[in-house]
Design a protein around this motif. Structure first.
Motif, PDB file in Angstrom:
ATOM      1  N   ARG A   1      18.666  78.952  -4.761  1.00  0.00           N
ATOM      2  CA  ARG A   1      17.802  77.346  -3.942  1.00  0.00           C
ATOM      3  C   ARG A   1      18.147  76.774  -3.072  1.00  0.00           C
ATOM      4  O   ARG A   1      17.553  75.457  -3.031  1.00  0.00           O
ATOM      5  CB  ARG A   1      17.462  76.895  -5.873  1.00  0.00           C
ATOM      6  CG  ARG A   1      16.909  77.878  -6.709  1.00  0.00           C
ATOM      7  CD  ARG A   1      17.068  76.753  -7.674  1.00  0.00           C
ATOM      8  NE  ARG A   1      16.467  77.435  -9.354  1.00  0.00           N
ATOM      9  CZ  ARG A   1      15.687  76.728 -10.528  1.00  0.00           C
ATOM     10  NH1 ARG A   1      16.090  75.675 -10.192  1.00  0.00           N
ATOM     11  NH2 ARG A   1      15.665  77.714 -11.509  1.00  0.00           N
ATOM     12  N   GLY A   2      18.651  77.225  -1.944  1.00  0.00           N
ATOM     13  CA  GLY A   2      19.067  76.714  -1.421  1.00  0.00           C
ATOM     14  C   GLY A   2      18.562  77.206   0.395  1.00  0.00           C
ATOM     15  O   GLY A   2      17.583  77.999  -0.007  1.00  0.00           O
TER      16      GLY A   2
ATOM     17  N   VAL B   1      30.293  86.175  -7.013  1.00  0.00           N
ATOM     18  CA  VAL B   1      29.200  85.659  -6.933  1.00  0.00           C
ATOM     19  C   VAL B   1      28.943  86.209  -7.895  1.00  0.00           C
ATOM     20  O   VAL B   1      28.569  87.580  -8.158  1.00  0.00           O
ATOM     21  CB  VAL B   1      28.967  86.141  -5.161  1.00  0.00           C
ATOM     22  CG1 VAL B   1      28.919  87.376  -5.153  1.00  0.00           C
ATOM     23  CG2 VAL B   1      27.806  85.948  -5.034  1.00  0.00           C
ATOM     24  N   ILE B   2      27.312  85.953  -7.362  1.00  0.00           N
ATOM     25  CA  ILE B   2      26.337  86.180  -8.463  1.00  0.00           C
ATOM     26  C   ILE B   2      25.360  86.897  -7.245  1.00  0.00           C
ATOM     27  O   ILE B   2      25.008  85.549  -6.035  1.00  0.00           O
ATOM     28  CB  ILE B   2      25.296  85.572  -9.689  1.00  0.00           C
ATOM     29  CG1 ILE B   2      26.551  85.991 -10.641  1.00  0.00           C
ATOM     30  CG2 ILE B   2      23.931  86.026  -9.803  1.00  0.00           C
ATOM     31  CD1 ILE B   2      26.699  84.674 -12.098  1.00  0.00           C
ATOM     32  N   SER B   3      24.698  87.438  -6.816  1.00  0.00           N
ATOM     33  CA  SER B   3      23.467  88.083  -5.835  1.00  0.00           C
ATOM     34  C   SER B   3      22.324  88.035  -6.615  1.00  0.00           C
ATOM     35  O   SER B   3      22.175  89.549  -7.356  1.00  0.00           O
ATOM     36  CB  SER B   3      23.893  89.354  -5.114  1.00  0.00           C
ATOM     37  OG  SER B   3      25.069  88.551  -4.507  1.00  0.00           O
TER      38      SER B   3
ATOM     39  N   GLU C   1      19.600  85.311  -3.199  1.00  0.00           N
ATOM     40  CA  GLU C   1      20.140  84.658  -2.915  1.00  0.00           C
ATOM     41  C   GLU C   1      21.434  84.482  -3.533  1.00  0.00           C
ATOM     42  O   GLU C   1      21.731  85.308  -4.778  1.00  0.00           O
ATOM     43  CB  GLU C   1      19.033  83.305  -3.655  1.00  0.00           C
ATOM     44  CG  GLU C   1      18.017  83.153  -3.139  1.00  0.00           C
ATOM     45  CD  GLU C   1      17.001  81.570  -4.275  1.00  0.00           C
ATOM     46  OE1 GLU C   1      17.834  81.026  -5.011  1.00  0.00           O
ATOM     47  OE2 GLU C   1      15.837  81.830  -3.933  1.00  0.00           O
ATOM     48  N   PHE C   2      22.786  83.648  -3.008  1.00  0.00           N
ATOM     49  CA  PHE C   2      23.810  83.880  -3.535  1.00  0.00           C
ATOM     50  C   PHE C   2      24.235  82.806  -4.450  1.00  0.00           C
ATOM     51  O   PHE C   2      24.223  81.740  -4.313  1.00  0.00           O
ATOM     52  CB  PHE C   2      25.260  83.588  -2.199  1.00  0.00           C
ATOM     53  CG  PHE C   2      24.239  84.891  -1.531  1.00  0.00           C
ATOM     54  CD1 PHE C   2      24.975  86.247  -2.306  1.00  0.00           C
ATOM     55  CD2 PHE C   2      23.822  85.193  -0.829  1.00  0.00           C
ATOM     56  CE1 PHE C   2      24.802  87.930  -0.733  1.00  0.00           C
ATOM     57  CE2 PHE C   2      23.647  85.715   0.229  1.00  0.00           C
ATOM     58  CZ  PHE C   2      23.976  87.400  -0.156  1.00  0.00           C
ATOM     59  N   VAL C   3      24.707  82.614  -5.945  1.00  0.00           N
ATOM     60  CA  VAL C   3      25.092  82.252  -6.601  1.00  0.00           C
ATOM     61  C   VAL C   3      27.225  81.878  -6.655  1.00  0.00           C
ATOM     62  O   VAL C   3      27.369  82.907  -6.401  1.00  0.00           O
ATOM     63  CB  VAL C   3      24.919  82.363  -8.452  1.00  0.00           C
ATOM     64  CG1 VAL C   3      25.302  81.053  -9.038  1.00  0.00           C
ATOM     65  CG2 VAL C   3      23.739  81.935  -7.645  1.00  0.00           C
TER      66      VAL C   3
END
Length: 100
Positions: free
Chosen positions: A26-27, A82-84, A97-99
């Motif tokens: 979300r960035g 990481v969650i992709s 998006e990467f978390v």
């Protein structure tokens, strides 16, 4: 993941739309367009030639694929999780998006 782990930036971006984006969750965009992704990956692969990722879980729902990964940059640094989240348009990746 095979193309990423082989440090094959060209092969990796071949799976993406021309306007693909990699971003924080979300960035703001980290890399934009195929060329932005390609150049960013090539720079990262040059800095971390032993870089690799291990996928521990994979989920597919509609036009999304979510990966839970562990990334190893080098033997000297600790791996990170990481969650992709991959969004698709047809058979091409349009946004990741990467978390972290």
């Amino acid at each position: 993941m095979a193309r990423y782990n082989a440090a094959d930036a060209d092969g990796y971006v071949a799976l993406m739309t021309d306007a693909a984006v990699e971003a924080g969750y979300r960035g703001a965009a980290l890399r934009e367009g195929r060329e932005g992704v390609r150049s960013g990956l090539k720079k990262m692969f040059a800095e971390f030639p032993q870089n690799r990722a291990v996928v521990h879980a994979r989920y597919a729902v509609g036009e999304y694929v979510v990966l839970y990964e562990e990334v190893f940059r080098s033997p000297e640094t600790a791996p990170f999780e990481v969650i992709s989240i991959y969004s698709f348009v047809g058979d091409k990746v349009d946004r990741v998006e990467f978390v972290r």
